[in-house]
Design an enzyme around this catalytic site. Structure first.
Site, PDB file in Angstrom:
ATOM      1  N   CYS A   1      -9.947   2.231  -4.662  1.00 42.15           N
ATOM      2  CA  CYS A   1     -11.363   2.010  -4.913  1.00 42.15           C
ATOM      3  C   CYS A   1     -12.131   2.053  -3.600  1.00 42.15           C
ATOM      4  CB  CYS A   1     -11.660   0.689  -5.609  1.00 42.15           C
ATOM      5  SG  CYS A   1     -10.866   0.502  -7.194  1.00 42.15           S
TER       6      CYS A   1
ATOM      7  N   ARG B   1      -9.987   7.326  -2.178  1.00 43.21           N
ATOM      8  CA  ARG B   1      -9.487   5.987  -2.509  1.00 43.21           C
ATOM      9  C   ARG B   1      -9.356   5.774  -4.016  1.00 43.21           C
ATOM     10  NH1 ARG B   1     -10.037   2.668   1.961  1.00 43.21           N
ATOM     11  NH2 ARG B   1      -9.889   0.836   0.657  1.00 43.21           N
TER      12      ARG B   1
ATOM     13  N   TRP C   1     -10.215   3.405  -8.792  1.00 45.90           N
ATOM     14  CA  TRP C   1      -8.816   3.717  -9.135  1.00 45.90           C
ATOM     15  C   TRP C   1      -8.374   2.584 -10.050  1.00 45.90           C
ATOM     16  CZ3 TRP C   1      -3.936   1.500  -8.584  1.00 45.90           C
ATOM     17  CH2 TRP C   1      -2.852   2.364  -8.784  1.00 45.90           C
TER      18      TRP C   1
ATOM     19  N   ASN D   1     -13.221  -4.022  -4.730  1.00 44.81           N
ATOM     20  CA  ASN D   1     -11.988  -3.306  -4.418  1.00 44.81           C
ATOM     21  C   ASN D   1     -10.890  -4.353  -4.305  1.00 44.81           C
ATOM     22  OD1 ASN D   1     -10.841  -1.809  -1.281  1.00 44.81           O
ATOM     23  ND2 ASN D   1      -9.892  -1.783  -3.269  1.00 44.81           N
ATOM     24  N   GLY D   2      -9.818  -4.216  -5.107  1.00 42.88           N
ATOM     25  CA  GLY D   2      -8.724  -5.183  -5.025  1.00 42.88           C
ATOM     26  C   GLY D   2      -8.309  -5.638  -6.411  1.00 42.88           C
TER      27      GLY D   2
ATOM     28  N   GLU E   1      10.932  13.644   1.426  1.00 42.64           N
ATOM     29  CA  GLU E   1       9.495  13.824   1.625  1.00 42.64           C
ATOM     30  C   GLU E   1       9.013  15.113   0.942  1.00 42.64           C
ATOM     31  OE1 GLU E   1       7.003  12.217   2.378  1.00 42.64           O
ATOM     32  OE2 GLU E   1       5.511  13.709   2.954  1.00 42.64           O
TER      33      GLU E   1
ATOM     34  N   LYS F   1       6.206  15.377  -1.905  1.00 44.87           N
ATOM     35  CA  LYS F   1       5.014  16.226  -1.766  1.00 44.87           C
ATOM     36  C   LYS F   1       4.866  17.125  -2.982  1.00 44.87           C
ATOM     37  CE  LYS F   1       3.515  14.894   0.605  1.00 44.87           C
ATOM     38  NZ  LYS F   1       3.093  13.800   1.396  1.00 44.87           N
TER      39      LYS F   1
ATOM     40  N   GLU G   1       3.896  15.079  -6.132  1.00 42.20           N
ATOM     41  CA  GLU G   1       2.535  14.533  -6.062  1.00 42.20           C
ATOM     42  C   GLU G   1       1.477  15.551  -6.470  1.00 42.20           C
ATOM     43  OE1 GLU G   1       1.946  11.298  -2.523  1.00 42.20           O
ATOM     44  OE2 GLU G   1       2.548  13.283  -1.866  1.00 42.20           O
TER      45      GLU G   1
ATOM     46  N   HIS H   1      28.541  14.633  -6.917  1.00 39.18           N
ATOM     47  CA  HIS H   1      28.701  13.318  -7.561  1.00 39.18           C
ATOM     48  C   HIS H   1      27.699  13.112  -8.691  1.00 39.18           C
ATOM     49  CE1 HIS H   1      31.714  12.156  -4.676  1.00 39.18           C
ATOM     50  NE2 HIS H   1      30.904  12.477  -3.682  1.00 39.18           N
TER      51      HIS H   1
ATOM     52  N   LYS I   1      -5.234   7.438  -2.098  1.00 41.04           N
ATOM     53  CA  LYS I   1      -4.660   7.548  -0.759  1.00 41.04           C
ATOM     54  C   LYS I   1      -4.365   6.194  -0.126  1.00 41.04           C
ATOM     55  CE  LYS I   1      -4.756  10.209   3.319  1.00 41.04           C
ATOM     56  NZ  LYS I   1      -3.432  10.727   2.945  1.00 41.04           N
TER      57      LYS I   1
HETATM   58  C1  G6P Z   1      -0.136   6.204  -0.894  1.00 38.32           C
HETATM   59  C2  G6P Z   1      -0.477   7.570  -0.332  1.00 38.32           C
HETATM   60  C3  G6P Z   1       0.717   8.117   0.443  1.00 38.32           C
HETATM   61  C4  G6P Z   1       1.136   7.140   1.520  1.00 38.32           C
HETATM   62  C5  G6P Z   1       1.408   5.745   0.954  1.00 38.32           C
HETATM   63  C6  G6P Z   1       1.562   4.718   2.066  1.00 38.32           C
HETATM   64  O1  G6P Z   1       0.845   6.329  -1.856  1.00 38.32           O
HETATM   65  O2  G6P Z   1      -0.839   8.459  -1.362  1.00 38.32           O
HETATM   66  O3  G6P Z   1       0.360   9.349   1.037  1.00 38.32           O
HETATM   67  O4  G6P Z   1       2.286   7.608   2.153  1.00 38.32           O
HETATM   68  O5  G6P Z   1       0.299   5.322   0.155  1.00 38.32           O
HETATM   69  O6  G6P Z   1       0.339   4.621   2.738  1.00 38.32           O
HETATM   70  P1  G6P Z   1       0.167   4.247   4.252  1.00 38.32           P
HETATM   71  O7  G6P Z   1      -1.322   4.322   4.475  1.00 38.32           O
HETATM   72  O8  G6P Z   1       0.692   2.844   4.409  1.00 38.32           O
HETATM   73  O9  G6P Z   1       0.925   5.219   5.059  1.00 38.32           O
END
Ligand code: G6P
Length: 605
Positions: A2, A27, A75, A99-100, A478, A482, A485, A501, A600
């Site tokens: 948010c 956000r 969000w 926000n929260g 990772e 990616k 996502e 396995h 994010k």
């Molecule tokens: C969210 C974002 C990710 C990020 C993660 C941790 O899930 O979409 O891209 O890696 O948070 O966030 P930070 O700001 O702590 O790296």
């Protein structure tokens, strides 16, 4: 999660709120809304389901005008994405954005219902606005807010307006970020100062527990004990263009291509000859680093994967043992602290709720010290850690993290070299490798057209496996993250040795396998795993060192990666995999920068 923005000025602030919301959209983006106090001192609200553009379009049909207002991009946590759950929420003459999360909202809701308050949404936020309203006596807004927030449990940043005070906003920071923007006879509130760069460069980053009372001319800050206090004014050197797409179609692609420059920035001024400047980690690093015997890394998401890479580096090159844990697990677990352990958090935003909670827990425990490697200078993690290193990636707007990860890895290798040096080893080869990162990134980015072509052979699949060995295993994790996502393709990553396995059972013509194949000491073993897939009719997509003798066939697609120093191979191999995920998502027509359901900055648990 948010985004909040507010403005109190002597001009129409609606365009500022909408522009700010667009910049805060990373956000959360399931609904957006704003409320202003109009020239007749009435609250005028507009909310829309969907992205900020929907709200902007709504404002064309229903123009609003006001000198004081608050706005929000959501969000969803409590209550589905919908117009009725969108912020701002109103109780009588009061309006708020939040926000929260309010953890005790169920109890508060029933108390307020008993008092006759009617709820029009499913949100926890609506509890706050009714609660403040219930404290609202003698037109004393400050007392009403102070009284109400004492009853709230959870994390929140709030912005509040009331029509009786048409030139006033109150803001509260308690667990979620809130920043004041200072203009000429105007003040602003925001979750991220990037949202206000078009109107000011001057900011006050509020501390935990702060409450701020703003009018166009005055600002008054109260600390958690209700005492008047002044916080330092900081000038941002960020240019507005840094948070725009420029000529790129998406932020993500721009940010992938910024990685050579970003990693050079991470290193700038931190290396001298063949030495790491230890003071880069904070003034106390010189005393603390020689004492480190063990490192505990805690992070979430992509940052967690950076931590997993660092474990290989720290143990191999600095002979420092290392554990890595996901923050949401660490914070609720009974853990044993080894003597002389450094507690290290990794984060792009510096505001991730679980990582912050883990740090706060660690500070109560017997750790040697706390270090954060983070991209946001004024973030909570930076402020609450004893030592810190900024990654200097610049603003990252794409929800899928790219340059933040690469700069975290660069910073972690710098940290490894620093510990190796402090513990009496020769760090020269590490430093040579570090210096090579920006140029190697530039070289590997030239593979973009080949990767784009390979993506066309892949985008029809719905599931995939990623394989890597050693330090490339976290890179496989990772890469799978990616891809899932932004393409919504189901992707899992395994250490290649684990293939037999279990996951091998999945391999057929519909389960392609993507393998990271640098020319390192494990290459022969990895090529055996590749053969195991090939023998079962699996489709292979290889990112392989150009010197390795593998030949493209009908079922084997290969991106030949220029030979790279083994130390920095995980950093370099990650980049073609980012481009691969990007091109697959674009081919599928997805919203690459704002993938569904994600946000994010995750400031809630
Ligand atoms: C969210 C974002 C990710 C990020 C993660 C941790 O899930 O979409 O891209 O890696 O948070 O966030 P930070 O700001 O702590 O790296």
């Amino acid at each position: 999660m948010c985004g909040i923005i507010g403005a109190v000025a002597n001009r129409n602030i609606v365009p500022i709120l909408v522009d700010g919301l667009k910049r805060l959209e990373y956000r959360g983006y399931d609904s957006a809304g704003l409320v202003v106090i109009d020239q007749h001192d009435q609250l005028q609200r507009l909310r829309r389901m969907g992205k900020v553009q929907e709200l902007a379009d709504g404002l064309v049909a229903t123009p609003l005008n006001g000198h004081t207002g608050i706005a929000h991009t959501r969000w969803a946590t409590h209550g589905a994405p919908s117009e009725r759950n969108a912020h701002p929420h109103i109780s009588g003459d009061l309006a708020i954005v939040h926000n929260g999360i309010i953890e005790n909202y169920v109890a508060l809701r029933s108390q307020l219902q008993t008092k006759g308050y009617e709820f029009t949404s499913d949100t926890d936020t609506e509890v706050i606005v009714h609660l403040i309203h219930s404290y609202w006596k003698n037109n004393d807004l400050l007392a009403a807010v102070q009284g109400a927030i004492k009853e709230l449990q959870g994390a929140f940043a709030l912005a509040i307006i009331v029509k009786h005070y048409p030139q006033r906003i109150i803001g509260v920071r308690q667990g979620s970020p809130l920043i004041i923007g200072i203009g000429k006879n105007e003040h602003f509130l925001t979750s991220d100062h990037l949202a206000l760069l078009s109107v000011t460069q001057q900011f006050i980053f509020l501390e935990e527990g702060d409450l701020v009372d703003l009018t166009p001319e005055k600002l008054m800050i109260y600390d958690c004990d209700g005492k008047k206090i002044m916080r330092p004014i900081k000038t941002s050197d960020l240019a507005q263009e840094q948070a725009t797409k420029g000529d790129y179609q998406h932020f993500m692609l721009k940010e992938i291509f910024e990685q050579a420059v970003a990693s050079a920035q991470t290193l700038e001024g931190r290396l001298a000859g063949n030495h790491v400047l230890i003071s880069a980690f904070g003034t106390k690093a010189e005393v603390l680093f020689p004492k480190i015997k063990h490192v505990q890394i805690v992070a979430c998401g992509t940052s967690y994967h950076a931590g997993l890479v660092a474990r290989y580096w720290l143990e191999q090159y600095a002979q420092i043992s290392c554990q890595v844990e996901i923050a949401s697990e660490f914070r609720y677990r009974d853990n044993v602290v080894q003597p002389d352990t450094l507690f290290l958090t990794l984060s792009q935003s510096g505001e991730t709720a679980d990582t912050l909670a883990a740090l706060r827990k660690a500070k109560e425990q017997n750790y040697l010290s706390t270090l954060t490697i983070c991209n946001k200078p004024e973030s909570s993690l930076i402020r609450e850690s004893e030592l810190s290193l900024l990654t200097r990636a610049g603003p990252e707007m794409g929800v899928a993290s790219t340059k933040a990860f690469t700069t975290q890895l660069t910073a972690l290798l710098l940290f490894t070299a620093c510990l190796a040096q402090v513990h009496g080893q020769d760090a020269t080869t590490l430093i040579t490798a570090l210096r090579a990162i920006p140029e190697q990134i530039k070289t590997v980015l030239q593979l973009d057209p080949d990767i784009k072509k390979m993506a066309t052979h892949f985008s029809r699949f719905r599931d995939t496996l990623f394989l890597g060995r050693g330090v490339e295993y976290p890179i496989a994790l990772e890469a799978a993250l990616k891809l899932k996502e932004i393409s919504y393709i189901h992707a899992e990553a395994y250490p290649a040795g684990e293939l037999k396995h279990g996951p091998l059972a999945l391999v057929d013509e519909n389960m392609p396998v993507i393998v990271i194949v640098p020319n390192d000491h494990l290459v022969e073993k990895l090529l055996s795993n590749v053969q195991e897939v090939n023998a079962r009719g699996g489709r292979l997509f290889l990112f392989a060192d150009q010197s390795i003798n593998v030949v493209a066939e009908k079922n084997i697609h290969i991106i030949k990666v220029p030979t790279v120093n083994a130390i920095i191979a995980p950093i370099i191999y990650n980049i073609p995999l980012q481009l691969f995920a990007y091109h697959v998502a674009v081919l599928l027509g997805n919203d690459v920068d704002q993938p569904r359901n994600l946000a994010k900055s995750v400031t809630v648990e």
